[in-house]
Design a protein around this motif. Structure first.
Motif, PDB file in Angstrom:
ATOM      1  N   ILE A  17     -18.750  21.279  12.411  1.00 46.01           N
ATOM      2  CA  ILE A  17     -17.776  21.323  11.322  1.00 46.01           C
ATOM      3  C   ILE A  17     -16.359  21.460  11.868  1.00 46.01           C
ATOM      4  O   ILE A  17     -15.431  20.792  11.402  1.00 46.01           O
ATOM      5  N   THR A  18     -16.179  22.292  12.877  1.00 45.19           N
ATOM      6  CA  THR A  18     -14.860  22.470  13.498  1.00 45.19           C
ATOM      7  C   THR A  18     -14.358  21.161  14.100  1.00 45.19           C
ATOM      8  O   THR A  18     -13.184  20.812  13.948  1.00 45.19           O
ATOM      9  N   LEU A  19     -15.220  20.436  14.780  1.00 45.05           N
ATOM     10  CA  LEU A  19     -14.829  19.154  15.367  1.00 45.05           C
ATOM     11  C   LEU A  19     -14.430  18.149  14.280  1.00 45.05           C
ATOM     12  O   LEU A  19     -13.445  17.420  14.426  1.00 45.05           O
ATOM     13  N   LEU A  20     -15.204  18.099  13.200  1.00 43.98           N
ATOM     14  CA  LEU A  20     -14.875  17.186  12.108  1.00 43.98           C
ATOM     15  C   LEU A  20     -13.525  17.524  11.477  1.00 43.98           C
ATOM     16  O   LEU A  20     -12.719  16.633  11.195  1.00 43.98           O
ATOM     17  N   VAL A  21     -13.256  18.806  11.271  1.00 42.92           N
ATOM     18  CA  VAL A  21     -11.975  19.223  10.708  1.00 42.92           C
ATOM     19  C   VAL A  21     -10.843  18.906  11.669  1.00 42.92           C
ATOM     20  O   VAL A  21      -9.777  18.429  11.268  1.00 42.92           O
ATOM     21  N   ALA A  22     -11.061  19.142  12.951  1.00 42.55           N
ATOM     22  CA  ALA A  22     -10.029  18.874  13.959  1.00 42.55           C
ATOM     23  C   ALA A  22      -9.670  17.391  14.010  1.00 42.55           C
ATOM     24  O   ALA A  22      -8.528  17.031  14.302  1.00 42.55           O
ATOM     25  N   MET A  23     -10.626  16.521  13.734  1.00 40.75           N
ATOM     26  CA  MET A  23     -10.339  15.089  13.725  1.00 40.75           C
ATOM     27  C   MET A  23      -9.707  14.660  12.394  1.00 40.75           C
ATOM     28  O   MET A  23      -8.905  13.737  12.356  1.00 40.75           O
ATOM     29  N   ALA A  24     -10.046  15.331  11.311  1.00 37.35           N
ATOM     30  CA  ALA A  24      -9.569  14.922   9.992  1.00 37.35           C
ATOM     31  C   ALA A  24      -8.128  15.348   9.726  1.00 37.35           C
ATOM     32  O   ALA A  24      -7.387  14.624   9.056  1.00 37.35           O
ATOM     33  N   VAL A  25      -7.694  16.505  10.233  1.00 37.20           N
ATOM     34  CA  VAL A  25      -6.349  17.017   9.930  1.00 37.20           C
ATOM     35  C   VAL A  25      -5.250  16.069  10.401  1.00 37.20           C
ATOM     36  O   VAL A  25      -4.344  15.758   9.616  1.00 37.20           O
ATOM     37  N   PRO A  26      -5.261  15.571  11.631  1.00 38.45           N
ATOM     38  CA  PRO A  26      -4.197  14.633  12.034  1.00 38.45           C
ATOM     39  C   PRO A  26      -4.183  13.359  11.183  1.00 38.45           C
ATOM     40  O   PRO A  26      -3.118  12.836  10.865  1.00 38.45           O
ATOM     41  N   MET A  27      -5.368  12.873  10.822  1.00 39.90           N
ATOM     42  CA  MET A  27      -5.418  11.671   9.984  1.00 39.90           C
ATOM     43  C   MET A  27      -4.856  11.968   8.604  1.00 39.90           C
ATOM     44  O   MET A  27      -4.159  11.137   8.019  1.00 39.90           O
ATOM     45  N   TYR A  28      -5.115  13.143   8.081  1.00 39.62           N
ATOM     46  CA  TYR A  28      -4.571  13.543   6.777  1.00 39.62           C
ATOM     47  C   TYR A  28      -3.051  13.638   6.844  1.00 39.62           C
ATOM     48  O   TYR A  28      -2.352  13.144   5.961  1.00 39.62           O
ATOM     49  N   GLU A  29      -2.524  14.267   7.890  1.00 39.57           N
ATOM     50  CA  GLU A  29      -1.073  14.402   8.044  1.00 39.57           C
ATOM     51  C   GLU A  29      -0.399  13.037   8.149  1.00 39.57           C
ATOM     52  O   GLU A  29       0.670  12.807   7.580  1.00 39.57           O
ATOM     53  N   LYS A  30      -1.033  12.126   8.873  1.00 36.88           N
ATOM     54  CA  LYS A  30      -0.496  10.774   9.004  1.00 36.88           C
ATOM     55  C   LYS A  30      -0.468  10.066   7.652  1.00 36.88           C
ATOM     56  O   LYS A  30       0.499   9.400   7.300  1.00 36.88           O
ATOM     57  N   THR A  31      -1.524  10.242   6.882  1.00 37.98           N
ATOM     58  CA  THR A  31      -1.606   9.629   5.561  1.00 37.98           C
ATOM     59  C   THR A  31      -0.545  10.192   4.627  1.00 37.98           C
ATOM     60  O   THR A  31       0.110   9.442   3.884  1.00 37.98           O
ATOM     61  N   VAL A  32      -0.342  11.497   4.663  1.00 35.63           N
ATOM     62  CA  VAL A  32       0.688  12.128   3.828  1.00 35.63           C
ATOM     63  C   VAL A  32       2.068  11.608   4.212  1.00 35.63           C
ATOM     64  O   VAL A  32       2.891  11.285   3.352  1.00 35.63           O
ATOM     65  N   GLU A  33       2.331  11.507   5.509  1.00 32.00           N
ATOM     66  CA  GLU A  33       3.646  11.023   5.971  1.00 32.00           C
ATOM     67  C   GLU A  33       3.856   9.570   5.562  1.00 32.00           C
ATOM     68  O   GLU A  33       4.955   9.174   5.186  1.00 32.00           O
ATOM     69  N   LYS A  34       2.812   8.758   5.621  1.00 26.82           N
ATOM     70  CA  LYS A  34       2.942   7.364   5.197  1.00 26.82           C
ATOM     71  C   LYS A  34       3.200   7.265   3.697  1.00 26.82           C
ATOM     72  O   LYS A  34       3.947   6.398   3.241  1.00 26.82           O
ATOM     73  N   SER A  35       2.610   8.168   2.913  1.00 30.18           N
ATOM     74  CA  SER A  35       2.878   8.147   1.471  1.00 30.18           C
ATOM     75  C   SER A  35       4.319   8.565   1.192  1.00 30.18           C
ATOM     76  O   SER A  35       4.957   8.040   0.276  1.00 30.18           O
ATOM     77  N   ARG A  36       4.845   9.492   1.984  1.00 33.55           N
ATOM     78  CA  ARG A  36       6.260   9.857   1.836  1.00 33.55           C
ATOM     79  C   ARG A  36       7.148   8.657   2.166  1.00 33.55           C
ATOM     80  O   ARG A  36       8.181   8.452   1.541  1.00 33.55           O
ATOM     81  N   MET A  37       6.750   7.897   3.154  1.00 29.03           N
ATOM     82  CA  MET A  37       7.507   6.713   3.533  1.00 29.03           C
ATOM     83  C   MET A  37       7.515   5.694   2.396  1.00 29.03           C
ATOM     84  O   MET A  37       8.550   5.091   2.093  1.00 29.03           O
ATOM     85  N   ALA A  38       6.376   5.510   1.753  1.00 25.97           N
ATOM     86  CA  ALA A  38       6.309   4.585   0.631  1.00 25.97           C
ATOM     87  C   ALA A  38       7.208   5.070  -0.502  1.00 25.97           C
ATOM     88  O   ALA A  38       7.900   4.272  -1.153  1.00 25.97           O
ATOM     89  N   GLU A  39       7.223   6.382  -0.722  1.00 30.02           N
ATOM     90  CA  GLU A  39       8.088   6.966  -1.748  1.00 30.02           C
ATOM     91  C   GLU A  39       9.563   6.722  -1.421  1.00 30.02           C
ATOM     92  O   GLU A  39      10.354   6.353  -2.287  1.00 30.02           O
ATOM     93  N   VAL A  40       9.935   6.913  -0.150  1.00 31.90           N
ATOM     94  CA  VAL A  40      11.327   6.697   0.274  1.00 31.90           C
ATOM     95  C   VAL A  40      11.720   5.244   0.106  1.00 31.90           C
ATOM     96  O   VAL A  40      12.806   4.945  -0.395  1.00 31.90           O
ATOM     97  N   ARG A  41      10.863   4.334   0.515  1.00 32.90           N
ATOM     98  CA  ARG A  41      11.179   2.913   0.369  1.00 32.90           C
ATOM     99  C   ARG A  41      11.422   2.553  -1.093  1.00 32.90           C
ATOM    100  O   ARG A  41      12.387   1.865  -1.420  1.00 32.90           O
ATOM    101  N   ALA A  42      10.541   3.028  -1.955  1.00 33.54           N
ATOM    102  CA  ALA A  42      10.673   2.716  -3.377  1.00 33.54           C
ATOM    103  C   ALA A  42      11.959   3.320  -3.949  1.00 33.54           C
ATOM    104  O   ALA A  42      12.695   2.651  -4.685  1.00 33.54           O
ATOM    105  N   LEU A  43      12.254   4.575  -3.595  1.00 39.23           N
ATOM    106  CA  LEU A  43      13.445   5.227  -4.126  1.00 39.23           C
ATOM    107  C   LEU A  43      14.725   4.612  -3.563  1.00 39.23           C
ATOM    108  O   LEU A  43      15.697   4.417  -4.301  1.00 39.23           O
TER     109      LEU A  43
END
Length: 168
Positions: A17-43
């Motif tokens: 479970i720890t390994l799965l979480v450790a792999m998922a957190v960076p991917m989640y952060e990247k996804t959140v940052e990309k969504s912020r980028m989409a928001e910035v482009r639109a605005l």
């Protein structure tokens, strides 16, 4: 026969479970940052379109003297007070702040036909995005990134780092 799990089985399950979480957190952060980028482009695009409508209604040279700011635009932006973080009822001036970005109507070193956003927080704080509107053909947008001293942040957004500081 005893029922239950051994200590080794529990430790292996926790480790997996720890390994799965450790792999998922960076991917989640990247996804959140990309969504912020989409928001910035639109605005940025909305801000630019609104700015151009205002400029079309008045003499374009008048804008360079700083006679209007975000309060003259016909769009609503959830801006905040920079120091307190309180939501403002009205955005005023050439520069405003939102939760994650600082937006500028008159970026430095550009023509009056540009708008800029700068990331305010997180690992990518200081990364700037410049939007120059659409080209004459109306097909390709001019959108640029400058990651300053952080290096490599523009690649996260699928852009190459170019230019110098615009949102200063």
């Amino acid at each position: 026969m005893k029922k239950g799990f051994t200590l080794v089985e529990i430790l292996v399950a926790v480790m997996v479970i720890t390994l799965l979480v450790a792999m998922a957190v960076p991917m989640y952060e990247k996804t959140v940052e990309k969504s912020r980028m989409a928001e910035v482009r639109a605005l940025l695009k909305q801000i630019m379109e609104s700015k151009m409508r205002v400029l079309d209604a008045m003499d374009r040279d008048t804008y360079s003297s700083g006679l209007f700011g975000f309060e003259a635009l016909d769009i609503s932006i959830p801006c905040i007070n920079q120091s307190s973080g309180a939501l403002l009822s009205r955005c005023e001036g050439d520069t405003i702040y939102t939760k994650d970005f600082k937006y500028s109507l008159a970026p430095t070193g550009t023509s009056s036909n540009a708008v800029c956003a700068e990331r305010r927080k997180g690992d990518n704080a200081g990364v700037q995005f410049l939007y120059l509107g659409e080209e004459a053909t109306g097909v390709q947008e001019k959108f640029f990134c400058n990651d300053g001293s952080s290096g490599g942040s523009c690649e996260l957004y699928g852009l190459e780092s170019s230019g110098s500081a615009w949102c200063s």
